[in-house]
Design a protein around this motif. Sequence first.
Motif, PDB file in Angstrom:
ATOM      1  N   GLY A 168       0.857  -1.334   0.109  1.00 16.63           N
ATOM      2  CA  GLY A 168       0.039  -0.015   0.004  1.00 16.63           C
ATOM      3  C   GLY A 168       0.840   1.125   0.093  1.00 16.63           C
ATOM      4  O   GLY A 168       0.267   2.362  -0.340  1.00 16.63           O
ATOM      5  N   ALA A 169       2.151   1.255   0.164  1.00 12.78           N
ATOM      6  CA  ALA A 169       3.056   2.480   0.214  1.00 12.78           C
ATOM      7  C   ALA A 169       3.417   2.752  -1.026  1.00 12.78           C
ATOM      8  O   ALA A 169       4.665   2.459  -1.478  1.00 12.78           O
ATOM      9  N   ILE A 170       2.422   3.235  -2.065  1.00 14.13           N
ATOM     10  CA  ILE A 170       2.913   3.469  -3.382  1.00 14.13           C
ATOM     11  C   ILE A 170       2.891   4.791  -3.466  1.00 14.13           C
ATOM     12  O   ILE A 170       3.720   5.547  -4.135  1.00 14.13           O
ATOM     13  N   GLY A 171       1.523   5.615  -3.085  1.00  7.67           N
ATOM     14  CA  GLY A 171       1.691   7.234  -3.576  1.00  7.67           C
ATOM     15  C   GLY A 171       2.455   7.742  -2.446  1.00  7.67           C
ATOM     16  O   GLY A 171       3.077   8.866  -2.675  1.00  7.67           O
ATOM     17  N   GLY A 172       2.451   7.460  -1.190  1.00  9.06           N
ATOM     18  CA  GLY A 172       3.147   7.944  -0.039  1.00  9.06           C
ATOM     19  C   GLY A 172       2.805   7.354   1.355  1.00  9.06           C
ATOM     20  O   GLY A 172       1.736   6.550   1.315  1.00  9.06           O
ATOM     21  N   THR A 173       3.376   7.874   2.274  1.00 14.24           N
ATOM     22  CA  THR A 173       2.983   7.239   3.646  1.00 14.24           C
ATOM     23  C   THR A 173       2.872   8.407   4.524  1.00 14.24           C
ATOM     24  O   THR A 173       3.112   9.519   4.619  1.00 14.24           O
ATOM     25  N   VAL A 174       1.781   8.087   5.628  1.00 14.96           N
ATOM     26  CA  VAL A 174       1.516   8.989   6.659  1.00 14.96           C
ATOM     27  C   VAL A 174       2.055   8.247   7.930  1.00 14.96           C
ATOM     28  O   VAL A 174       1.515   7.209   8.470  1.00 14.96           O
ATOM     29  N   HIS A 175       2.786   8.897   8.643  1.00 18.83           N
ATOM     30  CA  HIS A 175       3.472   8.239   9.891  1.00 18.83           C
ATOM     31  C   HIS A 175       3.029   8.878  11.203  1.00 18.83           C
ATOM     32  O   HIS A 175       3.036  10.158  11.477  1.00 18.83           O
ATOM     33  N   LEU A 176       2.400   8.293  12.279  1.00 19.07           N
ATOM     34  CA  LEU A 176       2.043   8.744  13.209  1.00 19.07           C
ATOM     35  C   LEU A 176       2.838   8.322  14.320  1.00 19.07           C
ATOM     36  O   LEU A 176       3.041   7.088  14.669  1.00 19.07           O
ATOM     37  N   ASN A 177       3.513   9.106  15.022  1.00 16.16           N
ATOM     38  CA  ASN A 177       4.822   8.865  15.899  1.00 16.16           C
ATOM     39  C   ASN A 177       4.362   9.088  17.480  1.00 16.16           C
ATOM     40  O   ASN A 177       3.837  10.239  17.573  1.00 16.16           O
ATOM     41  N   ASP A 178       4.736   8.228  18.221  1.00 18.27           N
ATOM     42  CA  ASP A 178       4.789   8.742  19.697  1.00 18.27           C
ATOM     43  C   ASP A 178       6.436   8.765  20.067  1.00 18.27           C
ATOM     44  O   ASP A 178       6.989   8.172  19.639  1.00 18.27           O
ATOM     45  N   THR A 179       6.475   9.914  20.713  1.00 19.54           N
ATOM     46  CA  THR A 179       8.061  10.262  20.873  1.00 19.54           C
ATOM     47  C   THR A 179       8.215  10.018  22.650  1.00 19.54           C
ATOM     48  O   THR A 179       7.356  10.474  23.357  1.00 19.54           O
ATOM     49  N   PHE A 180       9.251   9.599  22.953  1.00 17.27           N
ATOM     50  CA  PHE A 180       9.798   9.824  24.222  1.00 17.27           C
ATOM     51  C   PHE A 180      10.936  10.791  24.497  1.00 17.27           C
ATOM     52  O   PHE A 180      11.858  10.831  23.533  1.00 17.27           O
ATOM     53  N   VAL A 181      11.255  11.373  25.617  1.00 11.85           N
ATOM     54  CA  VAL A 181      12.149  12.115  25.648  1.00 11.85           C
ATOM     55  C   VAL A 181      12.929  11.891  27.071  1.00 11.85           C
ATOM     56  O   VAL A 181      12.521  11.799  27.860  1.00 11.85           O
ATOM     57  N   PHE A 182      14.208  11.504  26.787  1.00 15.89           N
ATOM     58  CA  PHE A 182      15.246  11.331  27.996  1.00 15.89           C
ATOM     59  C   PHE A 182      15.996  12.845  28.351  1.00 15.89           C
ATOM     60  O   PHE A 182      16.375  13.387  27.359  1.00 15.89           O
ATOM     61  N   LYS A 183      15.707  13.517  29.554  1.00 13.83           N
ATOM     62  CA  LYS A 183      16.042  14.904  30.017  1.00 13.83           C
ATOM     63  C   LYS A 183      16.786  14.347  31.164  1.00 13.83           C
ATOM     64  O   LYS A 183      16.531  13.817  32.239  1.00 13.83           O
ATOM     65  N   ASP A 184      18.011  15.332  31.161  1.00 15.93           N
ATOM     66  CA  ASP A 184      18.758  15.157  32.457  1.00 15.93           C
ATOM     67  C   ASP A 184      17.844  15.722  33.795  1.00 15.93           C
ATOM     68  O   ASP A 184      18.113  15.109  34.843  1.00 15.93           O
ATOM     69  N   ALA A 185      17.224  16.649  33.493  1.00 18.21           N
ATOM     70  CA  ALA A 185      16.588  17.145  34.480  1.00 18.21           C
ATOM     71  C   ALA A 185      15.067  16.447  34.542  1.00 18.21           C
ATOM     72  O   ALA A 185      14.470  16.609  33.465  1.00 18.21           O
ATOM     73  N   GLU A 186      14.721  15.928  35.665  1.00 19.23           N
ATOM     74  CA  GLU A 186      13.647  15.310  35.762  1.00 19.23           C
ATOM     75  C   GLU A 186      12.279  16.307  35.531  1.00 19.23           C
ATOM     76  O   GLU A 186      12.441  17.333  36.303  1.00 19.23           O
ATOM     77  N   THR A 187      11.478  15.859  34.691  1.00 23.24           N
ATOM     78  CA  THR A 187      10.485  16.659  34.446  1.00 23.24           C
ATOM     79  C   THR A 187       8.872  16.041  34.321  1.00 23.24           C
ATOM     80  O   THR A 187       8.919  14.980  33.901  1.00 23.24           O
ATOM     81  N   ILE A 188       8.059  16.749  34.819  1.00 23.15           N
ATOM     82  CA  ILE A 188       6.725  16.164  34.754  1.00 23.15           C
ATOM     83  C   ILE A 188       5.921  17.284  33.991  1.00 23.15           C
ATOM     84  O   ILE A 188       5.991  18.552  34.249  1.00 23.15           O
ATOM     85  N   GLU A 189       5.110  17.019  33.033  1.00 24.43           N
ATOM     86  CA  GLU A 189       4.393  17.901  32.154  1.00 24.43           C
ATOM     87  C   GLU A 189       2.967  17.546  32.027  1.00 24.43           C
ATOM     88  O   GLU A 189       2.472  16.336  31.907  1.00 24.43           O
ATOM     89  N   ASN A 190       1.904  18.585  32.191  1.00 25.66           N
ATOM     90  CA  ASN A 190       0.482  17.996  32.146  1.00 25.66           C
ATOM     91  C   ASN A 190      -0.088  19.022  30.962  1.00 25.66           C
ATOM     92  O   ASN A 190       0.182  20.014  30.900  1.00 25.66           O
ATOM     93  N   GLN A 191      -0.794  18.236  30.167  1.00 24.60           N
ATOM     94  CA  GLN A 191      -1.465  19.494  29.404  1.00 24.60           C
ATOM     95  C   GLN A 191      -2.822  19.186  29.182  1.00 24.60           C
ATOM     96  O   GLN A 191      -3.315  17.984  28.865  1.00 24.60           O
ATOM     97  N   PHE A 192      -3.718  20.135  29.091  1.00 24.38           N
ATOM     98  CA  PHE A 192      -5.120  20.035  29.080  1.00 24.38           C
ATOM     99  C   PHE A 192      -5.498  20.968  27.902  1.00 24.38           C
ATOM    100  O   PHE A 192      -5.054  22.011  27.724  1.00 24.38           O
ATOM    101  N   ILE A 193      -6.163  20.310  26.817  1.00 21.11           N
ATOM    102  CA  ILE A 193      -6.781  21.045  25.891  1.00 21.11           C
ATOM    103  C   ILE A 193      -8.138  20.880  25.817  1.00 21.11           C
ATOM    104  O   ILE A 193      -8.907  19.638  25.695  1.00 21.11           O
ATOM    105  N   VAL A 194      -8.897  21.896  25.839  1.00 21.68           N
ATOM    106  CA  VAL A 194     -10.550  21.923  25.676  1.00 21.68           C
ATOM    107  C   VAL A 194     -11.018  22.599  24.698  1.00 21.68           C
ATOM    108  O   VAL A 194     -10.666  24.096  24.725  1.00 21.68           O
ATOM    109  N   SER A 195     -11.867  22.242  23.885  1.00 21.19           N
ATOM    110  CA  SER A 195     -12.462  22.953  22.703  1.00 21.19           C
ATOM    111  C   SER A 195     -13.856  22.767  22.739  1.00 21.19           C
ATOM    112  O   SER A 195     -14.293  21.658  22.737  1.00 21.19           O
ATOM    113  N   ALA A 196     -14.636  24.084  22.182  1.00 22.37           N
ATOM    114  CA  ALA A 196     -15.975  23.697  21.956  1.00 22.37           C
ATOM    115  C   ALA A 196     -16.232  24.601  20.833  1.00 22.37           C
ATOM    116  O   ALA A 196     -15.693  25.476  20.804  1.00 22.37           O
ATOM    117  N   GLY A 197     -17.209  23.977  19.768  1.00 22.25           N
ATOM    118  CA  GLY A 197     -17.373  24.739  18.750  1.00 22.25           C
ATOM    119  C   GLY A 197     -18.921  24.381  18.193  1.00 22.25           C
ATOM    120  O   GLY A 197     -19.674  23.985  18.749  1.00 22.25           O
TER     121      GLY A 197
END
Lengths: 352, 624
Positions: B141-170
């Motif tokens: 199936g990879a004839i015309g092109g490919t769409v890549h969905l990636n999860d990434t992880f990050v190693f950081k020297d400094a320990e980090t916690i990140e929270n994110q909320f996105i709320v939308s209404a339309g």
Amino acid sequence: MKKLPITLALAVLFLTSCKNSEEDILPKGDFENGILISGEGSGAGTGSISYVSNDFTITDNLIFKDVNNLELGTFLQSVAFDSENAFIVVDNQNTITVADRFTFEKRGEITTDLSTPRFMAIAGNKGYVTNWGSTASATDDFIAVVDLLTLTVESTIPVGNGPERIIERDNKLYVSHKGAFTTNNIISVIDITSKEVKEVTVKDNPDEMYFNSAGQLIALSSGRTIFDADFNVIGNTLGSIATIDTTSLSITNELVFELGEHPSLMVLENNTLYYNLGSKIYAIPADATSLATSEIITAEGFLYGFEVEGDNLFTLNANFSDVSDLNVYSIATKLKTQTKEVALGASKIYFN
Amino acid sequence: MKKYVLFFLVIGTYTCNVFGQKDSLATLLKEVIVVADKSFKKNSKSSKVVALKDSVLFKNTESFASLLRFNAPIYIREFGAGGTSSASFRGTSSSNTAVIWNGININSINNGQTGFNSLTVSLFDDINIRSGGGSLEYGSGAIGGTVHLNDTFVFKDAETIENQFIVSAGSYNTSNNLYKFKYFSNNLAVKFGVSYNASDNDYPLLGTNLNNENGAYKNVSFNGGFSHKITKCSELNLYSTTYLGERLFSGELPNPLVANDKYKDFNHRNLITYSIAKNNYTNQVNIAYLTEEYRFFDDKNSENFNFGSSERYLVSNRFGYDFKNINATISSFTEYESIFGKTDQISEKNRRQFSQSILFNQHINNLFFYDVKIRKDFNSDYKVPFTYAVGTKLKAFKHLSFRANASKNFRAPTYNDLFWPGQGNLSLKPETALQGEFGIVYANKNFKIDVAGFYISAKDKIVWSPNGDPQRAGIWTPINLSDSKNKGVEALLEYATNIGAHTLQINANYSYTHAKNTETDTFLIFVPKHLFNGSVGYQYKKISAFYQQLYTGATFTTESNSPDFVIPSFFVGNVGVDYLFLKTAQTKLSLGVKINNVLNQLYFTQPRRPLPNRNFNLNINYKF
């Protein structure tokens, strides 16, 4: 004339008399004096109606869209006519669109109280529409009674599974039950006044019906192919052409096809019955006691509809992903005389 | 924006030992980003890749279809907003677009496609869109092109916690909600995300007094995983995602009130990777288990449904060896897959598949790069042709480079094509396509332009036709029917500049496609000749604004190119404004307003199914 029940034929006669009473015969619209071909449409394009003039010099596709800038949608199953209007039945849209039969200007529509409508018969100011109901149910099928003046469904008559063709004669409706998504083997006879429903059992999957010159009903049953769970063919049931006495509702003559032969189309014209097996078309006298032994013509491509008028055999080579072809053959010479590109998924031919 | 360094660069260019040393290089690499598909970037040097980052993803959260439509050189067909949708590149068909989740091709075994509205935009960390053939790396199936969905992880020297909320209404009672949690340290990264989207989606159909009836949808997805650096040289990653969706299928004109179909789908994907990188070699083992199921209700009020489901077990191994003295790498990729698929019409079938690829690439003096890749597949259902790909990139001048690639690709017949009762065709061959492209890339600090000519010659395309089997006219069956030649130009432009406190960003994609069936000499259906999308973004201190524009050319819907059956071209634009209320080192709070289809254009990609009129969206993005 396959698609025009007797009332419509009467309507045409009435029309003719109207015409005669006028001094000047004014054209009633661009699409008079020609052939209308309805196409079911598909994902590739809308259901539509094509016009081919009687002399084959004019072909005009998508006439309803051209006039109204509206699409009819899918799948355009059939068209019924009264003296002025065309009633265009689109099953997946649960819609009957009403247009002037000669100009194709939209006059109105029925969009409620229909459920997979298939065919319509007209008697007086009423239309009678076969409906399959929900595909999930085999017991909710009905005939919708339409008031043609208000374009509303005024009542319904419950009938057996999969009502298909419907024709009217002498205040009675004759309905063939092809069986929708499954199968059936009855013809319902409905008294319009009392709404009493009687049933005649015929061979499996009855479809096209006509009245012969003696007023008997002639019905084509396709017979059925039986599949196993993996859709391998494991058997067949018989197809037939049955002649039914409309008073006693008994079968007076039955021409049975070979097992495995499944006719799908039939036309009665000039006391001759035309029917098909695949793309081969056969002809027998309306009162024949046996089926034909050889075809008169093999139509080109995928034969999905045909009609006969005089020496002309009109056949539709249907294409569901593209425009279809109307091929016209001379019955006498068996030669193809015309080819016209017509509606996508072309299935029915009407003389206008 | 984080400094984006793929982990493979680290392990590919420097040995594990360097990684562990506290030399200046290692301390520079404060963040190491880990992805499952480590070879994607290396294998894409001669191709064009459009990378969609957070900032872009959050502009089109309403649907995956609209994300691609406004940001990628892809033509999207949609059966009403939020309905079934499919994507195609360069005039190929929708089953010629492969969707790759963390390196694994996830096109459905039943129909060979991915429904783009069954993917949740905002849960992925980044999305890459690569034009051109990719069967060599990603299979069928990879004839015309490919769409890549990636999860990434990050190693950081400094320990980090990140929270994110996105709320939308339309408009139309639409809401998109997202929560993401991320934890990073120098040897462990954990993330978790959940999203819930719902809409009545009953937008008015322009030009009528009707609405998009039966268009409502809701879906929930979960996404989670971790990456653990076990030793200095080895790491273990886990990726898992679950999607549960329920959609009604909207009606079409003239009577959308008729519609009462319902569709539910469930996807579950798990992947474990274990990789080691030592001295000159790298090795990565992947084990994946994926399931998918759909249920189609012809009548939403009925309990009866049609279904299709599949279970896939996949094991693969990638081994790479670096020849440091000549700056070259040779890798071997071995994959075994066993798929169990069935539908209510098809009893369970098992397809087994084995493939072996060898890939070689070399850099010469940082000026010239080339790679050569070959692959052989063995499949229990049909014969797959030998595939190959070559690519090269030449840095001619400081800012100017040339790239070229050629490959042979294939699309396997699906379960439906092969096994649909009474209609499937067991003698189908895979479609094959030869493709080539040549591109010129100019890039400097602010500006990038990539213009490429492409050519695709496809053979034995699988087409369902009512005349497929001459013995059974009127029965739709699939056959290897047509050959086609697609040629055209694809162009990409990116521009970004800062003038004092003002930031300006421009992105644009344009493609010209001339795709014809070689037998009939007619244009392929549903292929617009011209496709353009572009966006302009502007930021001044706390305020930012953007405008997106799309132009899609007219498409034929019949093979004969009947002028009676044409979908007209359309222009659609979106505009949005964001205001950053709060910004500290740890916290960010912004409020945005977006107007989609700001000019209220009537447009559609499928006959009788108008897409939404002008509509509004209000969103809050809170990160802490």
